[in-house]
Design a protein around this motif. Structure first.
Motif, mmCIF file in Angstrom:
data_model
loop_
_atom_site.group_PDB
_atom_site.id
_atom_site.type_symbol
_atom_site.label_atom_id
_atom_site.label_comp_id
_atom_site.label_asym_id
_atom_site.label_seq_id
_atom_site.Cartn_x
_atom_site.Cartn_y
_atom_site.Cartn_z
ATOM 1 N N ALA A 59 5.025 -2.089 0.113
ATOM 2 C CA ALA A 59 5.468 -3.484 0.097
ATOM 3 C C ALA A 59 4.250 -4.389 0.195
ATOM 4 C CB ALA A 59 6.444 -3.758 1.250
ATOM 5 N N TYR A 60 4.476 -5.676 0.000
ATOM 6 C CA TYR A 60 3.357 -6.616 0.049
ATOM 7 C C TYR A 60 3.840 -7.987 0.498
ATOM 8 C CZ TYR A 60 4.913 -9.199 -4.092
ATOM 9 O OH TYR A 60 5.633 -9.989 -4.952
ATOM 10 N N GLN A 61 2.882 -8.817 0.893
ATOM 11 C CA GLN A 61 3.097 -10.245 1.135
ATOM 12 C C GLN A 61 1.899 -11.004 0.594
ATOM 13 O OE1 GLN A 61 3.765 -11.130 5.273
ATOM 14 N NE2 GLN A 61 5.977 -10.826 5.156
ATOM 15 N N SER A 62 2.175 -12.187 0.094
ATOM 16 C CA SER A 62 1.099 -13.075 -0.333
ATOM 17 C C SER A 62 0.433 -13.681 0.897
ATOM 18 C CB SER A 62 1.657 -14.185 -1.230
ATOM 19 O OG SER A 62 0.648 -15.079 -1.609
ATOM 20 N N VAL A 63 -0.883 -13.869 0.828
ATOM 21 C CA VAL A 63 -1.646 -14.401 1.951
ATOM 22 C C VAL A 63 -2.513 -15.556 1.467
ATOM 23 C CG1 VAL A 63 -3.388 -13.886 3.719
ATOM 24 C CG2 VAL A 63 -1.714 -12.142 3.081
ATOM 25 N N ASP A 64 -2.568 -16.597 2.269
ATOM 26 C CA ASP A 64 -3.510 -17.698 2.043
ATOM 27 C C ASP A 64 -4.537 -17.631 3.166
ATOM 28 O OD1 ASP A 64 -4.923 -20.049 1.734
ATOM 29 O OD2 ASP A 64 -3.167 -21.296 1.367
ATOM 30 N N VAL A 115 -1.945 -1.901 -7.670
ATOM 31 C CA VAL A 115 -2.700 -1.450 -6.495
ATOM 32 C C VAL A 115 -2.502 0.045 -6.300
ATOM 33 C CG1 VAL A 115 -3.066 -1.743 -4.025
ATOM 34 C CG2 VAL A 115 -2.361 -3.710 -5.403
ATOM 35 N N ALA A 116 -3.604 0.737 -6.082
ATOM 36 C CA ALA A 116 -3.569 2.157 -5.701
ATOM 37 C C ALA A 116 -4.454 2.334 -4.478
ATOM 38 C CB ALA A 116 -4.050 3.043 -6.846
ATOM 39 N N VAL A 117 -3.988 3.102 -3.499
ATOM 40 C CA VAL A 117 -4.733 3.337 -2.261
ATOM 41 C C VAL A 117 -4.968 4.838 -2.121
ATOM 42 C CG1 VAL A 117 -4.754 3.041 0.243
ATOM 43 C CG2 VAL A 117 -3.673 1.301 -1.197
ATOM 44 N N TYR A 118 -6.172 5.192 -1.695
ATOM 45 C CA TYR A 118 -6.550 6.600 -1.587
ATOM 46 C C TYR A 118 -7.045 6.895 -0.168
ATOM 47 C CZ TYR A 118 -6.215 6.395 -6.635
ATOM 48 O OH TYR A 118 -5.749 6.216 -7.904
ATOM 49 N N TYR A 119 -6.495 7.984 0.390
ATOM 50 C CA TYR A 119 -6.779 8.384 1.770
ATOM 51 C C TYR A 119 -7.730 9.578 1.803
ATOM 52 C CZ TYR A 119 -3.500 5.600 4.576
ATOM 53 O OH TYR A 119 -2.864 4.587 5.251
ATOM 54 N N GLY A 120 -8.452 9.688 2.916
ATOM 55 C CA GLY A 120 -9.299 10.843 3.170
ATOM 56 C C GLY A 120 -9.601 10.952 4.648
ATOM 57 N N ARG A 121 -10.150 12.082 5.059
ATOM 58 C CA ARG A 121 -10.559 12.243 6.453
ATOM 59 C C ARG A 121 -11.768 11.348 6.723
ATOM 60 N NH1 ARG A 121 -8.547 16.808 9.263
ATOM 61 N NH2 ARG A 121 -6.423 17.067 8.497
ATOM 62 N N ALA A 152 2.600 -0.671 -7.931
ATOM 63 C CA ALA A 152 1.719 0.474 -7.721
ATOM 64 C C ALA A 152 1.039 0.784 -9.050
ATOM 65 C CB ALA A 152 2.513 1.672 -7.215
ATOM 66 N N ILE A 153 0.060 1.661 -8.999
ATOM 67 C CA ILE A 153 -0.721 1.955 -10.195
ATOM 68 C C ILE A 153 0.122 2.625 -11.280
ATOM 69 C CG2 ILE A 153 -1.533 4.270 -9.655
ATOM 70 C CD1 ILE A 153 -3.741 1.299 -10.786
ATOM 71 N N ASP A 154 1.247 3.243 -10.860
ATOM 72 C CA ASP A 154 2.137 3.891 -11.824
ATOM 73 C C ASP A 154 3.202 2.954 -12.369
ATOM 74 O OD1 ASP A 154 3.701 3.569 -9.599
ATOM 75 O OD2 ASP A 154 4.130 5.703 -9.301
ATOM 76 N N GLY A 155 3.112 1.667 -12.008
ATOM 77 C CA GLY A 155 4.068 0.686 -12.513
ATOM 78 C C GLY A 155 5.251 0.422 -11.602
ATOM 79 N N GLU A 156 5.398 1.172 -10.523
ATOM 80 C CA GLU A 156 6.500 0.966 -9.581
ATOM 81 C C GLU A 156 6.332 -0.387 -8.897
ATOM 82 O OE1 GLU A 156 10.028 2.049 -7.561
ATOM 83 O OE2 GLU A 156 8.988 3.120 -9.182
ATOM 84 N N VAL A 157 7.353 -1.245 -9.005
ATOM 85 C CA VAL A 157 7.280 -2.586 -8.419
ATOM 86 C C VAL A 157 7.374 -2.496 -6.904
ATOM 87 C CG1 VAL A 157 8.372 -4.859 -8.314
ATOM 88 C CG2 VAL A 157 8.293 -3.616 -10.488
ATOM 89 N N LEU A 158 6.444 -3.129 -6.207
ATOM 90 C CA LEU A 158 6.457 -3.114 -4.743
ATOM 91 C C LEU A 158 7.467 -4.127 -4.222
ATOM 92 C CD1 LEU A 158 2.665 -2.892 -3.781
ATOM 93 C CD2 LEU A 158 4.240 -1.091 -4.498
ATOM 94 N N ARG A 159 8.038 -3.790 -3.087
ATOM 95 C CA ARG A 159 8.965 -4.713 -2.431
ATOM 96 C C ARG A 159 8.189 -5.892 -1.866
ATOM 97 N NH1 ARG A 159 10.696 -5.588 2.845
ATOM 98 N NH2 ARG A 159 9.401 -3.857 3.596
ATOM 99 N N LYS A 160 8.676 -7.088 -2.142
ATOM 100 C CA LYS A 160 8.056 -8.279 -1.573
ATOM 101 C C LYS A 160 8.679 -8.514 -0.199
ATOM 102 C CE LYS A 160 6.999 -13.153 -2.355
ATOM 103 N NZ LYS A 160 7.150 -14.334 -3.257
#
Length: 256
Positions: free
Chosen positions: A119-124, A193-199, A242-250
């Motif tokens: 999900a996301y929110q707009s920020v100012d 947006v795509a996010v990648y995790y690691g140790r 998301a990077i695959d085109g899935e619309v994020l919840r606002k």
């Protein structure tokens, strides 16, 4: 189903109370008719005292049983769920803010694990809107000069990463890992947006012994994080996916 036991309990209570306070009258109504000469066969005062004692025990037993039954009935009633909090209505639960200014890398490292934003929110950031974001707790960063390789860069002294953000995205990842990179693709209609995790790296900057990419993509215990993302321009109603085109919840901004 409840009516019959209740009638029986009330009937017994009436009989026991009658026997406790008016044992002679009870005997005359319930027993005396069976004797040819009731006055001759009427019990003694000692017998009526025994009747009173038995009735008193019955009253106590009924009172205790009724109290226990009432407590069990109350415990079996469904518990009314409290209304969801503002944070639950926005994010599901209260997330931690990653106090790092997140910008896009050209391409993510192959040894990282993709975690889809939710999900996301707009920020100012210039006006610090929405203000509730600044009251959220921040993620405790790993130690070391590079903060363990965590995503983004440290904000300027005296500023928060949110001050430079145009939107925040919610991710939920492996608690043993950290977000390390983001790929953000912007155009006039959308932001991907795509996010990648690691140790996290060791404090001296060397790679983790378990391997950077040793993260569960869908762990049972997830840590919700908000990533402040700095765009090249204001969001201005662009679609966030998301990077695959899935619309994020606002996520709505809820203040109550």
């Amino acid at each position: 189903m409840i009516a019959l036991p209740l009638v029986l309990l009330v009937s017994l209570a009436v009989l026991f109370l009658w026997g406790l306070f008016w044992p002679r009258g009870q005997w005359r109504v319930l027993v005396a008719w069976s004797y040819r000469d009731p006055h001759v066969n009427e019990p003694s005062g000692a017998a009526f005292a025994v009747y009173r004692a038995i009735a008193g025990v019955g009253v106590v037993v009924l009172a205790v049983s009724g109290f226990v039954a009432w407590q069990s009935y109350q415990a079996a009633l469904p518990v009314e769920e409290p209304p969801p909090s503002a944070m639950q209505r926005m994010w599901g639960e209260e997330p931690l803010v990653v106090n790092r200014v997140v910008t896009s890398v050209g391409a993510a490292s192959n040894d990282l694990v993709y975690v889809a934003p939710i999900a996301y929110q707009s920020v100012d950031g210039e006006r610090r809107q929405p203000p509730y974001l600044y009251s959220l707790a921040t993620l405790e960063l790993p130690e070391g000069d590079t903060a363990g390789g965590i995503i983004g860069r440290q904000p300027s002294p005296g500023y928060a990463a949110l001050d430079f953000a145009n939107l925040v995205v919610l991710v939920e990842g492996d608690p043993n890992c950290i977000p390390r990179q983001a790929v953000v693709v912007e155009n006039a209609e959308s932001v991907e947006v795509a996010v990648y995790y690691g140790r996290p790296d060791n404090p001296d900057g060397t790679p983790n012994a378990d391997g950077i990419g040793a993260c569960e993509p869908n762990p049972r215990d997830r840590v919700p994080l908000l990533l402040p993302i700095q765009l090249s321009d204001e969001l201005d109603g662009r679609l966030v996916t998301a990077i695959d085109g899935e619309v994020l919840r606002k996520a709505p901004v809820v203040t109550d």
